[in-house]
Enzyme design. Structure first.
Site, PDB file in Angstrom:
ATOM      1  N   ALA B  15       0.831  -1.210   0.000  1.00 17.55           N
ATOM      2  CA  ALA B  15       0.000   0.000   0.000  1.00 17.55           C
ATOM      3  C   ALA B  15       0.864   1.259   0.000  1.00 17.55           C
ATOM      4  O   ALA B  15       0.635   2.175  -0.786  1.00 17.55           O
ATOM      5  CB  ALA B  15      -0.932  -0.003   1.221  1.00 17.55           C
ATOM      6  N   ARG B  25       3.984   9.724  -9.918  1.00 18.22           N
ATOM      7  CA  ARG B  25       3.585   9.813 -11.329  1.00 18.22           C
ATOM      8  C   ARG B  25       2.863  11.133 -11.610  1.00 18.22           C
ATOM      9  O   ARG B  25       2.960  11.686 -12.703  1.00 18.22           O
ATOM     10  CB  ARG B  25       2.626   8.645 -11.670  1.00 18.22           C
ATOM     11  CG  ARG B  25       3.295   7.523 -12.409  1.00 18.22           C
ATOM     12  CD  ARG B  25       2.369   6.330 -12.649  1.00 18.22           C
ATOM     13  NE  ARG B  25       3.050   5.128 -12.217  1.00 18.22           N
ATOM     14  CZ  ARG B  25       2.645   4.270 -11.305  1.00 18.22           C
ATOM     15  NH1 ARG B  25       1.472   4.459 -10.702  1.00 18.22           N
ATOM     16  NH2 ARG B  25       3.373   3.231 -10.985  1.00 18.22           N
ATOM     17  N   CYS B  48       3.028 -12.345  -0.154  1.00 15.99           N
ATOM     18  CA  CYS B  48       2.243 -13.523  -0.545  1.00 15.99           C
ATOM     19  C   CYS B  48       3.117 -14.574  -1.211  1.00 15.99           C
ATOM     20  O   CYS B  48       2.742 -15.733  -1.327  1.00 15.99           O
ATOM     21  CB  CYS B  48       1.136 -13.153  -1.521  1.00 15.99           C
ATOM     22  SG  CYS B  48       0.666 -11.436  -1.511  1.00 15.99           S
ATOM     23  N   ARG B 452     -28.066 -22.467 -11.267  1.00 16.80           N
ATOM     24  CA  ARG B 452     -29.360 -23.106 -11.564  1.00 16.80           C
ATOM     25  C   ARG B 452     -29.943 -23.754 -10.322  1.00 16.80           C
ATOM     26  O   ARG B 452     -31.129 -23.607 -10.024  1.00 16.80           O
ATOM     27  CB  ARG B 452     -29.177 -24.203 -12.620  1.00 16.80           C
ATOM     28  CG  ARG B 452     -29.293 -23.716 -14.026  1.00 16.80           C
ATOM     29  CD  ARG B 452     -28.860 -24.770 -15.010  1.00 16.80           C
ATOM     30  NE  ARG B 452     -29.795 -25.888 -15.095  1.00 16.80           N
ATOM     31  CZ  ARG B 452     -29.677 -26.865 -16.005  1.00 16.80           C
ATOM     32  NH1 ARG B 452     -28.686 -26.844 -16.875  1.00 16.80           N
ATOM     33  NH2 ARG B 452     -30.539 -27.843 -16.035  1.00 16.80           N
TER      34      ARG B 452
END
Lengths: 464, 464
Positions: B15, B25, B48, B452
C-alpha cells in the site's frame, strides 16, 4: 380425462433434446407426448467435441454422446432417428415427416420446436465433392474423416492435410491433424486467422501457429480442389499457389439451417436465422419455438440480432423452451458474444464486440492492449498473455475483450463476459475483487490491467 | 515559487509504496516531496510469495522484490529502511521517527499515509519464543526459516514440521514444507481447515490434505511448545496429544498493526483496523490516509466493514491514495471477499459471504452445492470440483460462492466476484455467457450449474 398435448421437436441435438428433456421434467407422458425427429443417425452428442475425437484426445465416439436414444425413450421421449421433416405447416399445426421413401405423412402438434441447427459452408468450387474432402459438422462426418485418417495412417510417408478456413473449427482441426502426425496447411481468405478476433490479435495466433509447425497461409482464396487420376483429392489451389493434400478438411463456418422455416414463411433475420422473442417463441407464432444454431440471438452489447452457433447457447435455449412448453416461465436474455478456443497450447478468447462490430453498431470507442502473465511473474509457469479491451467513448462502458495467451489465459474472458452483462464501465472493472494468489494471478489480474489502461484512454479521449 | 508539500508514508510495502509511486507519477519532486519510512530491511516485496520461496518454487528472495530501494530513490522517493515511526501527532501534522537509538526526531507532513500492515498472531504459550518456532510474515522471517530448513536439510532422517493454523498461510506452508521433504502436521482449533470456507467445504480440504500425506489435526488447541535440553523446539502439545517437531511454523492469521494509530486517537473498527472513507482518507481527518493490511474495508455484500489482509487490495488502496494526494480523484469501492489459494494441486476459492457471515449480517439465505468438472467430462484432464453457492432468500441475490477442486477450479470464483459487484441474482447468473469449449468447460460451466440449483432453491423457499 383430457387428451395429452403433443410437442414435436425437429432436430435431435443440443437445443432440441434439451427442450424435450426439460419439458418431460415438467409434464408427465399423460399430459404431454414428446416426439423428436432427427434426420441423422445420432442424437444428443457434443458436436464441439468432434475435433478432439479426431485428434485422439477423446477415445470413442460414444464419449461424445450425452444421452443415448434408449435413455431418451426410457423417459418417454419418442426419438426417431433417420427421420426427416420435409415441410412445415404452421397454420395447420403440422409437419410432414419422411422416415423412408415417399413424400411422408403429416404429423400434427400442439407445440413445435425448430432445432434444425446449422449447415457448414461448402463453397461451389471444382472438385469440392471429391473423395478426401471432409466436413466436421456431424458425427457421421467425424467417423468418415477418422476412417480416412486410419487408412492413411499406415502410409510410410508423412501425409499432408489442408484445412480450408482458419476459424475455430479450422484451428481445432489443425491441432487434431498435427496430433495425427500430418503435415498441416491452413488456408484462409482473411488477412489473419480467427476473424472472431481483431486482426492485431489474430496476428498473434498466426505467429503461434507457424511456431507450432502449422503452415498458415492467409489473405488467399481457395479456387479449386485438384484431383488425381484416381479421382481423389491431390491438392488445393488458391489464387497464388497449389498445396498438396492427401486430405482436405473444410472449416469455413456455418449458416442457420432454416430452409423449411423460410418456405413456411417464418421470420428470418439478416443472417438467415429464425427470429424469436426472449422466451424463444418464433416471432408472431404462439406455438412455434426455435433454438440453437438455427436462430439469431440478441447481442446485449450492440443491441443487434446475431447468429452464433455454440452448443452452450443451444442447450440454454432448449432449457428455456422446455420450461415454457412445460408450463413454467423462462427467458433467454441474450448473449455478449463470448467464445474460447485453443490451438495446441495457445488459448484464444473473446467477448463483446470487435472493432469492426462496434463500428457497424454505430459505436465510438477507445482500445487498450496490454501484456501480462497468467501468474505472478516470479511464480513457475507464469505465461505471457495479451489482453485487448474496447470501451465506449465518453461513457467508458466496456464493449469487448480479446485474449491470446497460454495456459490460464482463455477463461479469464469470463470476467469481462459478466461485466458486459452488467453494463460495467472499464473504470468500475479496475477495482473488481478478483482472486489473487501468486500461483493464480499477478497482483493486478491481466483483465484489471487492461481495464486501467482503457480507463486512461477513455479519459484522454473524453474531451472530444 | 511555492514550497513543495511533503507526503510521509509509514510502511514501505504494497500500500505504502504504491501510494508513493502513484503520487510521484502525478507530481514532480518540486511539487511533492515523498518520504517513505520502513521499519524493516526490505520494501516493495510480495509477502504472498514467501511460502513459494520457502517451498523452492521461487528461487531467490530477490524475485519477490517488485522494485528495489534504489529504483524508488531514482524516482525521487526518499525510502528510508530500518526507520521506525514511534508516534503520530495528527493535530500537529508530524510523526516521530527513530532511525537508530533515542526517541527520535519529529518529521512534519502535509499528507500522511499510514500503511503499517498487519502483525501475525502469536499466542502467549509456553515455549512460543523458542528457537525453531518461525513466523512467515516478513522477508526476514522467510530468510530465517529458509536457513533453518537448509541446516536440517542435511540430516539423514526425514525431519518433522508442525504448522500451527490451517488457514491460507498454514496450508501454503504445509505444501512448502512437504516440498522440502518434511513430514508435516497441521494443527487447527477449528473443526475443519480453512475457516474462510464453510465447514462442509473445509472438510474437502482436510480430506485432500490427508491424501497428500499432510497429517491434519483439527478441533484441537495448541497448549504449549515443548523444548529439548538444548532449548530448541522438540514438540507441540495440544489438549489431547503431543506432536514431535524439529520445526514449528505459525500461520494463525494476522491483525491490523494499528497501535500508533490507536494511541493517536484515530478511528478504529471492530477488528482494530483503521476506518477510512472510500477515498481512503482516515475518517475525520483531512490529510491522513490509510491503506493495506492496517485498514478495514467495506464489504459490499454485507454492508459491514471487514479486515482482509491481501496484497491485491493493498496495492489498489495505494493507487487510490496516491491518485488523491497527487491531485486526481479515485475511490476504492470496497470488496466482495474474494480469495484463492492452493495446497499442492488442490485449489480453494471463495467470494462473498460464508453461511456464518451471512447470518451475522442478518441475512436469510438458501444454499446449493453441486459437483461438476473443469472441462467437458469426456475431455482429458477434466477434474472434479465442488461449488457451493449462497443466495438471499426471496430476492435471489447472490451472496457467496466457495469452490474446492483441482486445476482450473480456483479462478472460476472470479465470475461470482463480478456478479457480486453487480448485485446479480442467481437466476440472472444462470444465463451468463461464459466461455465454452470442451477443453475449458462443460456445456454448462460449474458456476452456472450452481446458479441453476440455487435458483431452484430460492423458488422453493420463496413462499415462506
Amino acid at each position: 380425462m383430457a387428451t395429452a398435448q403433443r410437442m414435436v421437436v425437429i432436430g435431435g441435438n443440443a437445443a432440441g433434446m434439451s427442450a424435450a428433456s426439460q419439458a418431460r421434467r415438467l409434464k408427465r407422458p399423460g399430459e404431454l407426448e414428446i416426439v423428436a425427429l432427427e434426420r441423422g443417425g445420432y442424437a444428443s452428442y457434443s458436436a464441439c467435441g468432434i475435433p478432439y475425437w479426431i485428434g485422439g484426445d477423446v477415445a470413442a465416439a460414444g464419449d461424445l454422446i450425452a444421452r443415448t436414444p434408449e435413455q431418451h425413450r426410457e423417459r418417454d421421449i419418442d426419438l426417431r432417428l433417420h427421420t426427416e421433416v420435409t415441410e412445415l405447416d404452421p397454420d395447420g399445426c403440422r409437419v410432414r415427416v419422411r422416415d423412408g421413401g415417399g413424400t411422408g405423412q403429416w404429423l400434427g402438434y400442439d407445440h413445435l420446436v425448430i432445432a434444425t441447427g446449422a449447415r457448414p459452408l461448402r463453397p461451389d468450387l471444382p472438385g469440392i465433392d471429391a473423395p478426401g474432402v471432409h466436413g466436421v459438422q456431424t458425427m457421421d462426418d467425424g467417423r468418415s474423416l477418422l476412417e480416412a485418417l486410419e487408412r492413411t495412417g499406415t502410409a510410410s510417408t508423412r501425409r499432408r492435410a489442408v484445412v480450408v478456413g482458419a476459424g475455430y473449427i479450422g484451428v481445432e482441426m489443425a491441432e487434431a491433424l498435427i496430433r495425427r502426425g500430418h503435415r498441416v496447411t491452413v488456408l484462409d481468405r482473411a488477412q489473419e486467422p480467427m476473424t472472431t478476433l481483431d486482426p492485431d490479435m489474430g496476428r498473434l495466433v498466426r505467429e503461434a501457429m507457424c511456431r507450432m509447425g502449422i503452415e498458415t497461409v492467409t489473405g488467399t482464396a481457395v479456387t479449386a480442389v485438384r484431383t488425381g487420376a484416381d479421382g481423389r483429392v491431390r491438392a488445393v489451389a488458391t489464387e497464388d499457389a497449389e498445396y498438396e493434400a492427401d486430405l482436405v478438411v473444410l472449416g469455413l463456418g456455418v449458416r442457420p439451417e432454416t430452409g423449411l422455416a423460410r418456405d413456411a414463411g417464418l421470420p428470418l433475420g439478416e443472417s438467415g436465422g429464425l427470429l424469436t422473442d426472449l422466451a424463444m417463441r418464433v416471432r408472431g407464432r404462439e406455438n412455434v419455438w426455435a433454438g440453437g444454431d438455427c436462430v439469431e440471438v440478441l447481442d446485449l452489447v450492440s443491441g443487434l440480432d446475431r447468429h452464433i452457433a455454440l452448443g452452450t447457447h443451444a442447450n440454454k435455449h432448449g432449457q428455456v423452451i422446455g420450461t415454457n412448453i412445460g408450463g413454467g416461465y423462462a427467458t433467454f436474455p441474450g448473449v455478449v458474444g463470448t467464445a474460447v478456443s485453443k490451438v495446441c497450447d495457445l488459448e484464444i478468447a473473446r467477448t463483446g464486440l470487435l472493432e469492426s462490430q462496434a463500428r457497424s453498431a454505430g459505436l465510438r470507442f477507445v482500445t487498450a492492449t496490454i501484456e501480462s502473465t497468467s501468474r505472478a511473474g516470479y511464480y513457475p509457469g507464469a505465461a505471457p498473455m495479451r489482453v485487448k479491451m474496447l470501451a465506449e467513448h465518453r461513457t467508458g462502458r466496456l464493449l469487448g475483450v480479446q485474449i491470446v495467451g497460454r495456459e490460464g489465459a482463455g477463461k479469464r474472458v469470463d470476467v469481462a463476459a459478466v461485466a458486459l452483462s452488467a453494463s460495467m464501465t472499464v473504470e468500475q472493472m479496475t477495482f473488481l475483487d478478483l482472486g489473487y494468489a501468486p500461483p493464480f494471478s499477478p497482483l493486478w489480474d491481466p483483465v484489471l490491467v487492461a481495464a486501467r489502461k482503457a480507463t486512461a484512454a477513455v479519459r484522454r479521449a473524453g474531451t472530444h
